[in-house]
Scaffold this active site. Sequence first.
Site, PDB file in Angstrom:
ATOM      1  N   CYS A  45       4.005  72.676 -31.986  1.00 36.29           N
ATOM      2  CA  CYS A  45       3.007  73.732 -31.776  1.00 36.29           C
ATOM      3  C   CYS A  45       1.857  73.208 -30.921  1.00 36.29           C
ATOM      4  CB  CYS A  45       2.480  74.231 -33.119  1.00 36.29           C
ATOM      5  SG  CYS A  45       1.295  75.581 -32.941  1.00 36.29           S
ATOM      6  N   CYS A  49      -4.573  72.375 -35.215  1.00 35.07           N
ATOM      7  CA  CYS A  49      -5.068  72.530 -36.591  1.00 35.07           C
ATOM      8  C   CYS A  49      -4.969  71.190 -37.348  1.00 35.07           C
ATOM      9  CB  CYS A  49      -4.271  73.611 -37.311  1.00 35.07           C
ATOM     10  SG  CYS A  49      -4.069  75.108 -36.319  1.00 35.07           S
ATOM     11  N   CYS A  52      -2.280  70.499 -40.079  1.00 31.42           N
ATOM     12  CA  CYS A  52      -0.891  70.945 -39.922  1.00 31.42           C
ATOM     13  C   CYS A  52       0.045  69.877 -39.352  1.00 31.42           C
ATOM     14  CB  CYS A  52      -0.843  72.183 -39.053  1.00 31.42           C
ATOM     15  SG  CYS A  52       0.845  72.867 -38.942  1.00 31.42           S
ATOM     16  N   CYS A  89       9.351  85.332 -46.321  1.00 33.49           N
ATOM     17  CA  CYS A  89       8.334  85.132 -45.285  1.00 33.49           C
ATOM     18  C   CYS A  89       8.821  84.140 -44.234  1.00 33.49           C
ATOM     19  CB  CYS A  89       7.047  84.641 -45.929  1.00 33.49           C
ATOM     20  SG  CYS A  89       5.754  84.360 -44.717  1.00 33.49           S
ATOM     21  N   CYS A 120       7.905  89.451 -44.538  1.00 38.90           N
ATOM     22  CA  CYS A 120       6.615  88.943 -44.091  1.00 38.90           C
ATOM     23  C   CYS A 120       6.880  87.975 -42.953  1.00 38.90           C
ATOM     24  CB  CYS A 120       5.906  88.230 -45.247  1.00 38.90           C
ATOM     25  SG  CYS A 120       4.344  87.463 -44.754  1.00 38.90           S
ATOM     26  N   CYS A 180      -1.734  89.756 -45.110  1.00 41.37           N
ATOM     27  CA  CYS A 180      -1.731  88.580 -45.986  1.00 41.37           C
ATOM     28  C   CYS A 180      -2.654  87.575 -45.318  1.00 41.37           C
ATOM     29  CB  CYS A 180      -0.312  88.026 -46.107  1.00 41.37           C
ATOM     30  SG  CYS A 180      -0.245  86.453 -47.000  1.00 41.37           S
ATOM     31  N   ARG A 252      -2.437  84.486 -54.234  1.00 41.33           N
ATOM     32  CA  ARG A 252      -1.257  83.615 -54.330  1.00 41.33           C
ATOM     33  C   ARG A 252      -1.648  82.150 -54.470  1.00 41.33           C
ATOM     34  NH1 ARG A 252       1.265  85.111 -50.093  1.00 41.33           N
ATOM     35  NH2 ARG A 252       2.153  86.832 -51.285  1.00 41.33           N
TER      36      ARG A 252
HETATM   37  N1  SAM Z   1       1.373  79.125 -36.495  1.00 38.37           N
HETATM   38  C1  SAM Z   1       0.982  80.247 -37.263  1.00 38.37           C
HETATM   39  C2  SAM Z   1      -0.482  80.215 -37.651  1.00 38.37           C
HETATM   40  O1  SAM Z   1      -1.097  79.182 -37.662  1.00 38.37           O
HETATM   41  O2  SAM Z   1      -0.993  81.282 -37.952  1.00 38.37           O
HETATM   42  C3  SAM Z   1       1.808  80.433 -38.520  1.00 38.37           C
HETATM   43  C4  SAM Z   1       2.281  79.254 -39.308  1.00 38.37           C
HETATM   44  S1  SAM Z   1       0.997  78.250 -40.036  1.00 38.37           S
HETATM   45  C5  SAM Z   1       1.883  76.840 -40.563  1.00 38.37           C
HETATM   46  C6  SAM Z   1       0.591  79.164 -41.522  1.00 38.37           C
HETATM   47  C7  SAM Z   1      -0.479  78.629 -42.432  1.00 38.37           C
HETATM   48  O3  SAM Z   1       0.023  77.505 -43.152  1.00 38.37           O
HETATM   49  C8  SAM Z   1      -1.763  78.108 -41.830  1.00 38.37           C
HETATM   50  O4  SAM Z   1      -2.646  79.122 -41.476  1.00 38.37           O
HETATM   51  C9  SAM Z   1      -2.319  77.287 -42.979  1.00 38.37           C
HETATM   52  O5  SAM Z   1      -3.136  78.085 -43.803  1.00 38.37           O
HETATM   53  C10 SAM Z   1      -1.083  76.857 -43.742  1.00 38.37           C
HETATM   54  N2  SAM Z   1      -0.886  75.399 -43.697  1.00 38.37           N
HETATM   55  C11 SAM Z   1      -0.407  74.683 -42.656  1.00 38.37           C
HETATM   56  N3  SAM Z   1      -0.369  73.381 -42.965  1.00 38.37           N
HETATM   57  C12 SAM Z   1      -0.835  73.250 -44.224  1.00 38.37           C
HETATM   58  C13 SAM Z   1      -1.044  72.137 -45.101  1.00 38.37           C
HETATM   59  N4  SAM Z   1      -0.772  70.896 -44.727  1.00 38.37           N
HETATM   60  N5  SAM Z   1      -1.524  72.373 -46.343  1.00 38.37           N
HETATM   61  C14 SAM Z   1      -1.812  73.639 -46.722  1.00 38.37           C
HETATM   62  N6  SAM Z   1      -1.632  74.721 -45.950  1.00 38.37           N
HETATM   63  C15 SAM Z   1      -1.161  74.537 -44.705  1.00 38.37           C
HETATM   64  C1  DTB Z   2       0.265  80.277 -46.325  1.00 39.85           C
HETATM   65  O1  DTB Z   2      -0.899  80.628 -46.560  1.00 39.85           O
HETATM   66  N1  DTB Z   2       0.804  79.127 -46.716  1.00 39.85           N
HETATM   67  C2  DTB Z   2       2.157  78.982 -46.244  1.00 39.85           C
HETATM   68  C3  DTB Z   2       2.401  80.342 -45.564  1.00 39.85           C
HETATM   69  N2  DTB Z   2       1.138  80.995 -45.618  1.00 39.85           N
HETATM   70  C4  DTB Z   2       3.012  80.417 -44.240  1.00 39.85           C
HETATM   71  C5  DTB Z   2       2.414  77.774 -45.451  1.00 39.85           C
HETATM   72  C6  DTB Z   2       2.081  76.475 -46.159  1.00 39.85           C
HETATM   73  C7  DTB Z   2       2.474  75.356 -45.284  1.00 39.85           C
HETATM   74  C8  DTB Z   2       2.296  74.018 -45.954  1.00 39.85           C
HETATM   75  C9  DTB Z   2       2.654  72.893 -45.056  1.00 39.85           C
HETATM   76  C10 DTB Z   2       4.083  72.869 -44.618  1.00 39.85           C
HETATM   77  O2  DTB Z   2       5.000  73.029 -45.441  1.00 39.85           O
HETATM   78  O3  DTB Z   2       4.320  72.635 -43.416  1.00 39.85           O
HETATM   79 FE1  SF4 Z   3       0.460  75.624 -35.042  1.00 42.25          FE
HETATM   80 FE2  SF4 Z   3       0.348  74.592 -37.475  1.00 42.25          FE
HETATM   81 FE3  SF4 Z   3      -1.850  75.551 -36.355  1.00 42.25          FE
HETATM   82 FE4  SF4 Z   3       0.106  77.254 -37.131  1.00 42.25          FE
HETATM   83  S1  SF4 Z   3      -1.133  75.967 -38.460  1.00 42.25           S
HETATM   84  S2  SF4 Z   3      -1.048  77.269 -35.196  1.00 42.25           S
HETATM   85  S3  SF4 Z   3       1.906  75.952 -36.733  1.00 42.25           S
HETATM   86  S4  SF4 Z   3      -0.672  73.781 -35.626  1.00 42.25           S
END
Ligand code: SAM
Ligand code: DTB
Ligand code: SF4
Length: 305
Positions: A45, A49, A52, A89, A120, A180, A252
Amino acid sequence: MEAVESLLATPFNDLIWRAHSIHRLHFDPNGIQLSTLLSVKTGGCPEDCGYCPQSVRHPTAVAQQSLLSTEEVLAAAQIAKNAGASRFCMGAAWRSPKERDLDAVIRMVEGVRALGLETCATLGMLKPSQATRLKQAGLDYYNHNLDTAREYYGEIIHTRDYQDRLDTLAAVRDAGMHVCCGGIVGMGETRRVRAGLLAELAQLEPQPESVPINLLVQVEGTPLYGTEALDPFEFVRTIATARILMPTSRVRLSAGRESLSDEMQALCFLAGANSIFYGERLLTTGNPDVARDQHLFARLGLHAE
Ligand code: SAM
Ligand code: DTB
Ligand code: SF4
């Protein structure tokens, strides 16, 4: 915001009692909604973030995976349904979907719906026309998190701003989908920042139908790896305050359940959480397995709804 901060700081028993009382007015106190996640496009990606593992900018062990086929997604959805999930989802590590990506996701949404599951998706930023296409395809919910308070956002993410998130949320709402939207705690933020996130979520109009509260899953290679862990009671306080501020939303208990004891999870349910991510994977990280959650539900007399 000061009001929300003082709510978060209420003596624990008072806070939980208040949240639980509100919870019972609007929901079956023993019912929990189950959503299963699938990463349909993983890693690589362009966004940065800090939490992430899927950002191309962070040296993590996540292996990139291009978009799955509809057949692969439907096979996973069927397994989720058989295990008792009510919603499926689909998450993609995109900044925003290209039109061709959207065509493929739409086929997935139609297929998942045909299995009798709620749908979702979380695909990054959407233009209004893309939100409309997803709605027309039958997408029930779109997940797009505010993640943290406005004032802290720039500490965590540098490749987009708060207004970008709000614009996508408005597009989703205008298209007629359920929203959501939640955030992450345990990112080294202060209680004031947690209050700012909750105030921002509660100000959305109408309030999101679904509010995921994630506890940071610390992944090696991400900038937030090694952050001091949040006191679990503070996590429960965050859930309780979300319940009080958004009485009719599903709150949630989301990422991070593997680091919470069964007892702490039970406190989260008492405080008003009435949904979980269900199945042994989140997107790229682990989650309690189905048998363990079934056992916890039996011990607590909870049922899936
Ligand atoms: N790329 C899209 C976005 O950022 O909206 C969708 C996928 S992103 C992985 C969805 C959500 O996962 C993020 O907004 C964040 O709240 C959550 N997330 C990602 N990494 C995480 C982590 N290490 N621990 C907890 N939540 C995480
Ligand atoms: C949300 O709030 N949490 C989920 C879902 N929406 C997409 C994602 C959590 C991701 C946790 C880190 C991972 O598994 O990569
Ligand atoms: Fe990309 Fe992860 Fe950020 Fe979603 S949360 S925009 S997958 S870097």
